[in-house]
Design a protein around this motif. Structure first.
Motif, mmCIF file in Angstrom:
data_model
loop_
_atom_site.group_PDB
_atom_site.id
_atom_site.type_symbol
_atom_site.label_atom_id
_atom_site.label_comp_id
_atom_site.label_asym_id
_atom_site.label_seq_id
_atom_site.Cartn_x
_atom_site.Cartn_y
_atom_site.Cartn_z
ATOM 1 N N ALA A 16 0.818 -1.216 0.000
ATOM 2 C CA ALA A 16 0.000 0.000 0.000
ATOM 3 C C ALA A 16 0.848 1.260 0.000
ATOM 4 O O ALA A 16 0.590 2.207 0.739
ATOM 5 C CB ALA A 16 -0.946 0.001 1.199
ATOM 6 N N ALA A 24 -4.993 0.198 -6.671
ATOM 7 C CA ALA A 24 -6.160 -0.299 -5.947
ATOM 8 C C ALA A 24 -7.346 0.649 -6.096
ATOM 9 O O ALA A 24 -8.480 0.217 -6.345
ATOM 10 C CB ALA A 24 -5.810 -0.497 -4.473
ATOM 11 N N ILE A 36 -6.703 -4.990 -0.324
ATOM 12 C CA ILE A 36 -5.296 -4.640 -0.134
ATOM 13 C C ILE A 36 -4.710 -5.468 1.002
ATOM 14 O O ILE A 36 -5.338 -5.631 2.054
ATOM 15 C CB ILE A 36 -5.147 -3.145 0.192
ATOM 16 C CG1 ILE A 36 -5.587 -2.289 -1.003
ATOM 17 C CG2 ILE A 36 -3.717 -2.806 0.592
ATOM 18 C CD1 ILE A 36 -5.659 -0.812 -0.686
ATOM 19 N N GLU A 38 -1.267 -5.423 3.319
ATOM 20 C CA GLU A 38 -0.117 -4.609 3.671
ATOM 21 C C GLU A 38 0.556 -5.198 4.905
ATOM 22 O O GLU A 38 -0.097 -5.441 5.916
ATOM 23 C CB GLU A 38 -0.557 -3.165 3.930
ATOM 24 C CG GLU A 38 0.467 -2.274 4.602
ATOM 25 C CD GLU A 38 1.772 -2.141 3.824
ATOM 26 O OE1 GLU A 38 2.843 -2.232 4.462
ATOM 27 O OE2 GLU A 38 1.728 -1.962 2.585
ATOM 28 N N THR A 211 -7.083 4.880 -0.509
ATOM 29 C CA THR A 211 -7.455 3.515 -0.117
ATOM 30 C C THR A 211 -8.665 3.449 0.809
ATOM 31 O O THR A 211 -9.109 2.355 1.160
ATOM 32 C CB THR A 211 -6.266 2.832 0.588
ATOM 33 O OG1 THR A 211 -5.895 3.606 1.746
ATOM 34 C CG2 THR A 211 -5.067 2.737 -0.342
ATOM 35 N N ALA A 216 -9.039 -3.780 3.485
ATOM 36 C CA ALA A 216 -7.594 -4.004 3.606
ATOM 37 C C ALA A 216 -7.302 -4.881 4.808
ATOM 38 O O ALA A 216 -8.012 -4.848 5.815
ATOM 39 C CB ALA A 216 -6.849 -2.680 3.731
#
Length: 395
Positions: A16, A24, A36, A38, A211, A216
């Motif tokens: 990210a 994204a 996502i 990360e 984002t 995520a």
């Protein structure tokens, strides 16, 4: 895996930072279902800022964002990149080991400023004898061919040895044209792009805006061993991470890292600073760090303190790819990309500085995210997946 023509395909984005956040968001805006992953607990990657007692500083290096591409500028501005700032570089040089005080000059060097140097006659003679076209054999040869041996020794040689841990003649000249030169126009702007920004209040808020609507998972590092599980849920994966680590083969690629030391300095004058500029290069081997970063110059904060960050090279981190004259690391990265594609039935895309093993700026990482999003949509559409018509973003 989504059924053809019945549901929007799903895409996993690993990482990210600038490129991952951009890809994204554009895939999400195009109607794809994106998730996502990360490994840290927040977006931002290498570009995260920090504060100490209210003073903004950059523990991972300066946030320099500049571009001449309207689409890149518009996308960044849309997500909060609005503080215009003209970046002006400085370098402090010692003429020889006996010098007690350095000369502070522009970076890239301005010929008009060089007249004050006692070695100007030698510099002038070398400049008059430069070849008509730059040499591309290696980094050292390129530098000498555009500025002569004396300026190369004063401005480039020591910095490069410290930064890369090898002799400049072992490095490729490919990244030199975009990062150094010799100027005669008196314009001290570090970059010539149409737009320049410094992210306020910080770079991560720009990426958080990108984002925000996307699911995520933080604190989870995705590796090649996870590809079979991802296949059960996703049609495609975008990788923005170092591929030697992802493939379980750390060390197959050479990386160069920096260690930063940040000092908080109280001041009486809220508008005062300590160093002569936002970024000051220190090429002399007498100085253990390569440059200082004092973000207060760029942020414009009025606060009775500042933070000066020194960058020390040689840390075990993946900040810079090592681009050698034989391109061995670039070839190895291509082999890793091919290996990873063969590990899965998903469509695999590589995006950004780490996954493409490139020495690029933030705007280029964002631009690659745009290009990657378009590539994902094009390939999924070709495979019969249900995607909207058109491109993710016009670049």
């Amino acid at each position: 895996m989504s059924a053809s023509g019945t549901a929007s395909p799903q895409v996993a984005v690993v990482g990210a930072g600038w490129s991952g956040a951009t890809a994204a968001r554009l895939l999400h805006d195009a109607g794809l279902r994106v998730h996502i992953f990360e490994r840290t607990m927040a977006v931002g990657g290498h570009s995260r800022s920090a504060t100490v007692n209210g003073v903004l500083f950059e523990p991972e290096g300066p946030h320099i964002f500049h571009t001449s591409k309207p689409a890149v500028k518009d996308f960044a501005v849309r997500h909060g990149m609005r503080h215009s700032y003209e970046h002006k570089g400085l370098t402090q040089i010692f003429l020889d080991d006996a010098d007690e005080h350095p000369y502070t000059l522009s970076w890239p060097p301005q010929v008009a400023e060089l007249h004050v140097l006692p070695v100007w006659p030698a510099i002038e003679k070398e400049l008059s004898g430069l070849p008509p076209t730059p040499c591309t054999r290696d980094f050292e040869s390129h530098c000498v061919s555009i500025m002569g041996r004396t300026l190369y020794r004063l401005f480039i040689e020591g910095y490069t040895i410290k930064q890369w841990g090898c002799h400049p003649s072992d490095l490729s000249s490919t990244f030199a044209p975009s990062r150094l030169g010799l100027r005669t126009d008196g314009n001290r702007r570090l970059f010539r792009d149409t737009w320049e920004f410094f992210p306020l209040p910080n770079a991560q808020e720009v990426m958080e805006s990108m984002t925000r609507p996307i699911p995520a998972t933080f604190g989870q590092e995705i590796a090649a061993a996870d590809l079979p599980e991802l296949e059960r849920a996703y049609d495609a994966v975008v990788l923005t991470v170092p591929l030697d680590t992802f493939a379980g083969r750390p060390g197959r690629l050479e990386w160069r890292g920096i260690r930063t030391v940040s000092r908080y300095i109280p001041l009486e004058d809220p508008d005062a600073t300590v160093t002569p500029g936002y970024i000051v290069n220190h090429p002399s081997l007498r100085v253990p760090y390569t440059r200082t970063v004092e973000s207060k110059h760029a942020s414009g904060q009025s606060i009775p303190a500042t933070v000066v960050t020194e960058e020390y090279p040689g840390a075990p981190a993946r900040h810079y790819p090592v681009l050698t004259t034989d391109s061995r690391n670039e070839r190895e990265n291509v082999r890793l990309q091919e290996e990873i594609r063969k590990m899965t039935r998903m469509s695999v895309f590589f995006c950004g500085r780490l996954a493409n093993y490139e020495y690029i700026n933030q705007d280029v990482a964002l631009d690659q995210g745009m290009s990657c999003a378009n590539d994902v949509i094009r390939e999924l559409r070709a495979k019969g997946r249900n995607t909207r018509e058109g491109r993710a973003y016009e670049r």
